[in-house]
Design a protein around this motif. Structure first.
Motif, PDB file in Angstrom:
ATOM      1  N   LEU A   2       0.829  -1.199   0.000  1.00 56.15           N
ATOM      2  CA  LEU A   2       0.000   0.000   0.000  1.00 56.15           C
ATOM      3  C   LEU A   2       0.867   1.254   0.000  1.00 56.15           C
ATOM      4  CD1 LEU A   2      -2.865   1.157   0.146  1.00 56.15           C
ATOM      5  CD2 LEU A   2      -2.664   1.085   2.631  1.00 56.15           C
ATOM      6  N   LYS A   3       1.969   1.217   0.764  1.00 54.80           N
ATOM      7  CA  LYS A   3       2.872   2.377   0.807  1.00 54.80           C
ATOM      8  C   LYS A   3       3.483   2.625  -0.569  1.00 54.80           C
ATOM      9  CE  LYS A   3       4.262   2.204   5.625  1.00 54.80           C
ATOM     10  NZ  LYS A   3       5.399   2.096   6.538  1.00 54.80           N
ATOM     11  N   LEU A   4       3.872   1.558  -1.254  1.00 53.98           N
ATOM     12  CA  LEU A   4       4.452   1.700  -2.590  1.00 53.98           C
ATOM     13  C   LEU A   4       3.435   2.281  -3.562  1.00 53.98           C
ATOM     14  CD1 LEU A   4       6.892   1.195  -4.410  1.00 53.98           C
ATOM     15  CD2 LEU A   4       5.983  -1.100  -4.830  1.00 53.98           C
ATOM     16  N   LEU A   5       2.223   1.835  -3.482  1.00 57.83           N
ATOM     17  CA  LEU A   5       1.158   2.354  -4.345  1.00 57.83           C
ATOM     18  C   LEU A   5       0.896   3.832  -4.046  1.00 57.83           C
ATOM     19  CD1 LEU A   5      -0.893   1.647  -6.520  1.00 57.83           C
ATOM     20  CD2 LEU A   5      -2.480   1.000  -4.721  1.00 57.83           C
ATOM     21  N   LEU A   6       0.895   4.220  -2.795  1.00 57.26           N
ATOM     22  CA  LEU A   6       0.713   5.625  -2.418  1.00 57.26           C
ATOM     23  C   LEU A   6       1.885   6.477  -2.914  1.00 57.26           C
ATOM     24  CD1 LEU A   6      -0.746   5.393   1.194  1.00 57.26           C
ATOM     25  CD2 LEU A   6      -1.879   6.196  -0.865  1.00 57.26           C
ATOM     26  N   CYS A   7       3.089   5.967  -2.797  1.00 55.08           N
ATOM     27  CA  CYS A   7       4.272   6.711  -3.264  1.00 55.08           C
ATOM     28  C   CYS A   7       4.229   6.892  -4.774  1.00 55.08           C
ATOM     29  CB  CYS A   7       5.554   5.972  -2.864  1.00 55.08           C
ATOM     30  SG  CYS A   7       5.947   6.126  -1.122  1.00 55.08           S
ATOM     31  N   ILE A   8       3.847   5.846  -5.509  1.00 53.30           N
ATOM     32  CA  ILE A   8       3.761   5.948  -6.970  1.00 53.30           C
ATOM     33  C   ILE A   8       2.669   6.932  -7.371  1.00 53.30           C
ATOM     34  CG2 ILE A   8       3.170   4.670  -9.069  1.00 53.30           C
ATOM     35  CD1 ILE A   8       4.625   2.265  -7.834  1.00 53.30           C
ATOM     36  N   THR A   9       1.527   6.884  -6.683  1.00 53.51           N
ATOM     37  CA  THR A   9       0.421   7.810  -6.968  1.00 53.51           C
ATOM     38  C   THR A   9       0.838   9.242  -6.665  1.00 53.51           C
ATOM     39  OG1 THR A   9      -1.156   6.061  -6.385  1.00 53.51           O
ATOM     40  CG2 THR A   9      -2.003   8.301  -6.503  1.00 53.51           C
ATOM     41  N   ALA A  10       1.492   9.442  -5.535  1.00 51.26           N
ATOM     42  CA  ALA A  10       1.948  10.787  -5.169  1.00 51.26           C
ATOM     43  C   ALA A  10       2.983  11.288  -6.173  1.00 51.26           C
ATOM     44  CB  ALA A  10       2.517  10.780  -3.758  1.00 51.26           C
ATOM     45  N   ALA A  11       3.872  10.419  -6.600  1.00 53.73           N
ATOM     46  CA  ALA A  11       4.883  10.812  -7.583  1.00 53.73           C
ATOM     47  C   ALA A  11       4.228  11.179  -8.911  1.00 53.73           C
ATOM     48  CB  ALA A  11       5.898   9.692  -7.770  1.00 53.73           C
ATOM     49  N   ALA A  12       3.213  10.438  -9.312  1.00 54.89           N
ATOM     50  CA  ALA A  12       2.504  10.733 -10.561  1.00 54.89           C
ATOM     51  C   ALA A  12       1.779  12.068 -10.458  1.00 54.89           C
ATOM     52  CB  ALA A  12       1.526   9.613 -10.888  1.00 54.89           C
ATOM     53  N   ILE A  13       1.168  12.334  -9.315  1.00 49.88           N
ATOM     54  CA  ILE A  13       0.481  13.618  -9.118  1.00 49.88           C
ATOM     55  C   ILE A  13       1.476  14.769  -9.141  1.00 49.88           C
ATOM     56  CG2 ILE A  13      -0.821  14.984  -7.441  1.00 49.88           C
ATOM     57  CD1 ILE A  13      -2.288  12.390  -6.666  1.00 49.88           C
ATOM     58  N   VAL A  14       2.596  14.609  -8.457  1.00 45.54           N
ATOM     59  CA  VAL A  14       3.633  15.646  -8.449  1.00 45.54           C
ATOM     60  C   VAL A  14       4.180  15.853  -9.860  1.00 45.54           C
ATOM     61  CG1 VAL A  14       5.956  16.185  -7.631  1.00 45.54           C
ATOM     62  CG2 VAL A  14       4.239  15.360  -6.023  1.00 45.54           C
ATOM     63  N   ALA A  15       4.380  14.761 -10.595  1.00 45.48           N
ATOM     64  CA  ALA A  15       4.880  14.886 -11.971  1.00 45.48           C
ATOM     65  C   ALA A  15       3.876  15.637 -12.844  1.00 45.48           C
ATOM     66  CB  ALA A  15       5.171  13.504 -12.544  1.00 45.48           C
ATOM     67  N   ALA A  16       2.591  15.330 -12.692  1.00 46.11           N
ATOM     68  CA  ALA A  16       1.566  16.014 -13.476  1.00 46.11           C
ATOM     69  C   ALA A  16       1.514  17.502 -13.121  1.00 46.11           C
ATOM     70  CB  ALA A  16       0.205  15.364 -13.245  1.00 46.11           C
ATOM     71  N   LEU A  17       1.629  17.818 -11.837  1.00 45.41           N
ATOM     72  CA  LEU A  17       1.640  19.219 -11.423  1.00 45.41           C
ATOM     73  C   LEU A  17       2.869  19.947 -11.958  1.00 45.41           C
ATOM     74  CD1 LEU A  17       0.363  18.941  -7.735  1.00 45.41           C
ATOM     75  CD2 LEU A  17      -0.848  19.880  -9.708  1.00 45.41           C
ATOM     76  N   MET A  18       4.009  19.278 -11.952  1.00 42.77           N
ATOM     77  CA  MET A  18       5.234  19.887 -12.487  1.00 42.77           C
ATOM     78  C   MET A  18       5.098  20.159 -13.981  1.00 42.77           C
ATOM     79  SD  MET A  18       7.424  20.388 -10.068  1.00 42.77           S
ATOM     80  CE  MET A  18       9.028  20.427 -10.796  1.00 42.77           C
ATOM     81  N   LEU A  19       4.490  19.218 -14.707  1.00 37.58           N
ATOM     82  CA  LEU A  19       4.277  19.435 -16.138  1.00 37.58           C
ATOM     83  C   LEU A  19       3.323  20.610 -16.383  1.00 37.58           C
ATOM     84  CD1 LEU A  19       4.056  15.793 -17.555  1.00 37.58           C
ATOM     85  CD2 LEU A  19       5.812  17.498 -18.016  1.00 37.58           C
ATOM     86  N   GLN A  20       2.298  20.724 -15.568  1.00 37.67           N
ATOM     87  CA  GLN A  20       1.352  21.840 -15.701  1.00 37.67           C
ATOM     88  C   GLN A  20       2.048  23.172 -15.421  1.00 37.67           C
ATOM     89  OE1 GLN A  20      -1.666  21.949 -16.882  1.00 37.67           O
ATOM     90  NE2 GLN A  20      -1.928  24.117 -16.445  1.00 37.67           N
ATOM     91  N   LEU A  21       2.859  23.208 -14.373  1.00 37.45           N
ATOM     92  CA  LEU A  21       3.602  24.435 -14.062  1.00 37.45           C
ATOM     93  C   LEU A  21       4.577  24.791 -15.176  1.00 37.45           C
ATOM     94  CD1 LEU A  21       4.312  23.985 -10.251  1.00 37.45           C
ATOM     95  CD2 LEU A  21       2.791  25.637 -11.325  1.00 37.45           C
ATOM     96  N   ARG A  22       5.215  23.786 -15.742  1.00 36.75           N
ATOM     97  CA  ARG A  22       6.137  24.032 -16.854  1.00 36.75           C
ATOM     98  C   ARG A  22       5.378  24.598 -18.052  1.00 36.75           C
ATOM     99  NH1 ARG A  22       8.037  21.306 -21.378  1.00 36.75           N
ATOM    100  NH2 ARG A  22      10.199  21.748 -21.899  1.00 36.75           N
ATOM    101  N   GLN A  23       4.216  24.054 -18.344  1.00 40.02           N
ATOM    102  CA  GLN A  23       3.402  24.541 -19.456  1.00 40.02           C
ATOM    103  C   GLN A  23       2.978  25.990 -19.221  1.00 40.02           C
ATOM    104  OE1 GLN A  23       2.875  23.058 -22.314  1.00 40.02           O
ATOM    105  NE2 GLN A  23       1.588  24.712 -23.103  1.00 40.02           N
ATOM    106  N   GLN A  24       2.584  26.304 -17.998  1.00 40.42           N
ATOM    107  CA  GLN A  24       2.202  27.687 -17.671  1.00 40.42           C
ATOM    108  C   GLN A  24       3.388  28.630 -17.840  1.00 40.42           C
ATOM    109  OE1 GLN A  24       0.560  27.771 -13.738  1.00 40.42           O
ATOM    110  NE2 GLN A  24      -1.400  26.866 -14.361  1.00 40.42           N
TER     111      GLN A  24
END
Length: 96
Positions: A2-24
């Protein structure tokens, strides 16, 4: 697991936010560049207008225009009879 799944999900969310900030950031950079180009064009247009005004209002151009159109121009105020220096208060009647 469960911890690994949460870490992967959090990393994916952070990556998506970083891509959005880069686009802005890229969009803002593009807008800034476009505005800067417009400012430069307007500045060049303003300089050309100032140059045209300077050419048309130059003393020799005004003298030529007045001479060509045969205008009878007289001063609005009578010219002073005595030529005085700006420091000399006795020769200047307006200084009192």
């Amino acid at each position: 697991m469960l911890k690994l799944l949460l870490c992967i999900t959090a990393a994916a969310i952070v990556a998506a936010l970083m891509l959005q900030l880069r686009q802005q950031r890229l969009e803002l950079s593009f807008q800034t560049n476009r505005l800067h180009t417009q400012i430069e064009k307007n500045q060049a247009k303003l300089w050309n207008q100032q140059l045209q005004i300077a050419v048309y209002t130059a003393p020799n151009a005004i003298t030529k225009t007045v001479g060509q159109r045969d205008l009878k121009m007289v001063p609005q105020n009578p010219l002073p009879a005595v030529k005085s220096h700006w420091i000399d208060a006795t020769a200047n009647p307006d200084a009192e």
